[in-house]
Write an enzyme that holds these catalytic residues in place. Structure first.
Site, short mmCIF file in Angstrom:
data_model
loop_
_atom_site.label_atom_id
_atom_site.label_comp_id
_atom_site.label_asym_id
_atom_site.label_seq_id
_atom_site.Cartn_x
_atom_site.Cartn_y
_atom_site.Cartn_z
N ALA A 176 -9.14 58.06 54.35
CA ALA A 176 -9.32 57.28 55.58
C ALA A 176 -8.02 57.23 56.38
O ALA A 176 -8.06 57.26 57.62
CB ALA A 176 -9.81 55.88 55.24
N TYR A 177 -6.90 57.13 55.70
CA TYR A 177 -5.61 57.14 56.39
C TYR A 177 -5.43 58.45 57.16
O TYR A 177 -5.07 58.45 58.34
CB TYR A 177 -4.49 56.96 55.37
N ALA A 178 -5.69 59.57 56.50
CA ALA A 178 -5.54 60.87 57.16
C ALA A 178 -6.50 61.01 58.32
O ALA A 178 -6.15 61.55 59.38
CB ALA A 178 -5.75 61.99 56.15
N SER A 228 -7.63 58.57 60.19
CA SER A 228 -7.15 57.73 61.28
C SER A 228 -6.00 58.40 62.03
O SER A 228 -5.88 58.27 63.26
CB SER A 228 -6.71 56.35 60.76
#
Length: 257
Positions: free
Chosen positions: A159-161, A163
């Site tokens: 999810a970080y990547a 975003s």
């Protein structure tokens, strides 16, 4: 006279880690630096003190990101202490779930996903939107992305990547939109950096193996500190980068080769 003398810069998440290194470097280059923070006032004040001790000028700006009204709150605090902006560095970001752990698709809750995108993607978008009337022609926007958007996939950071992948698209599209005003927009994409955020798994004798593995990812054979990233941002904030816009700058030390 520094490269940024007479200019004002805002660095989100500017009190710690990479953000602190960026704030201090821009301050040394002559900019008056707005050091934004969400919760750690002490760290932001320490950064301001360090900038002033080196002969620069700076002030703190508080606003929690990732909550309704965050952009308005940040700019209201900024406007109390400055009139106009030349350099905006969207550095603030998170990579963990609400409980402070890394989670892949099987464990990540909807609230975790929403929080990651609220801080990493939505906040920069609306900070720029609300800030365009303050950003002077010929200004600079630098977004901090990550090497994960174009490198080896890490399931625990999915999810970080994602975003930050949206930030990459934001960067290239915004560069076209703001080009007529002479405003450049670029993204800097670090790998893992030796900062307080990564101290738990990267520093100390117990983490020597992890540090050695990270060192081995770069052909340069070492681990980056915040200064390596800050120096790239400083170039993009300066007049020397006037012909560079819409670019994704690999700041992994060759880790993607």
């Amino acid at each position: 006279m520094g490269a940024l003398s007479g200019r004002t810069a805002l660095v989100t998440g500017g009190g710690r880690g990479i953000g602190r290194a960026i704030s201090e470097r821009l301050g040394r280059d002559g900019a008056r630096v707005a050091v934004h923070y969400g919760h750690d006032e002490a760290a932001a004040k320490e950064t301001v003190a360090a900038i002033e001790a080196a002969g620069g000028t700076a002030f703190t700006v508080r606003a929690e990101l990732g909550v309704p009204g965050d952009a308005e709150a940040l700019w209201a605090a900024f406007d109390e202490q400055a009139a106009g902006l030349d350099v905006l560095v969207n550095n603030a970001g998170i990579n963990k779930a609400v409980d402070g752990t890394l989670k892949g698709i099987g464990e990540l809750a909807e609230e975790d996903f929403d929080r990651l995108f609220a801080v990493n993607t939505k906040a920069p978008f609306f900070l720029v939107q609300r800030g365009l009337s303050r950003l002077r022609d010929g200004g600079r926007i630098v977004n901090v992305s990550t090497g994960l958007t174009r490198g080896a996939a890490k399931p625990e950071l999915i999810a970080y990547a994602m975003s930050k992948g949206a930030v990459d698209v934001f960067t290239s599209t915004l560069a076209k939109d703001l080009g007529p005003r002479g405003i450049t927009v670029n993204a800097v994409a670090p790998g893992a950096v030796d900062t307080d955020m990564n101290a738990g798994w990267l520093r100390g004798e117990s983490n020597a193996a992890a540090r050695e593995r990270l060192r081995g990812l770069s052909p340069l054979g070492r681990v980056a500190g915040g200064a390596e990233i800050a120096d790239i941002v400083a170039f993009l904030a300066s007049d020397d980068s006037r012909w560079v816009t819409g670019q994704w700058i690999d700041a992994t030390g060759g880790g993607l080769l």
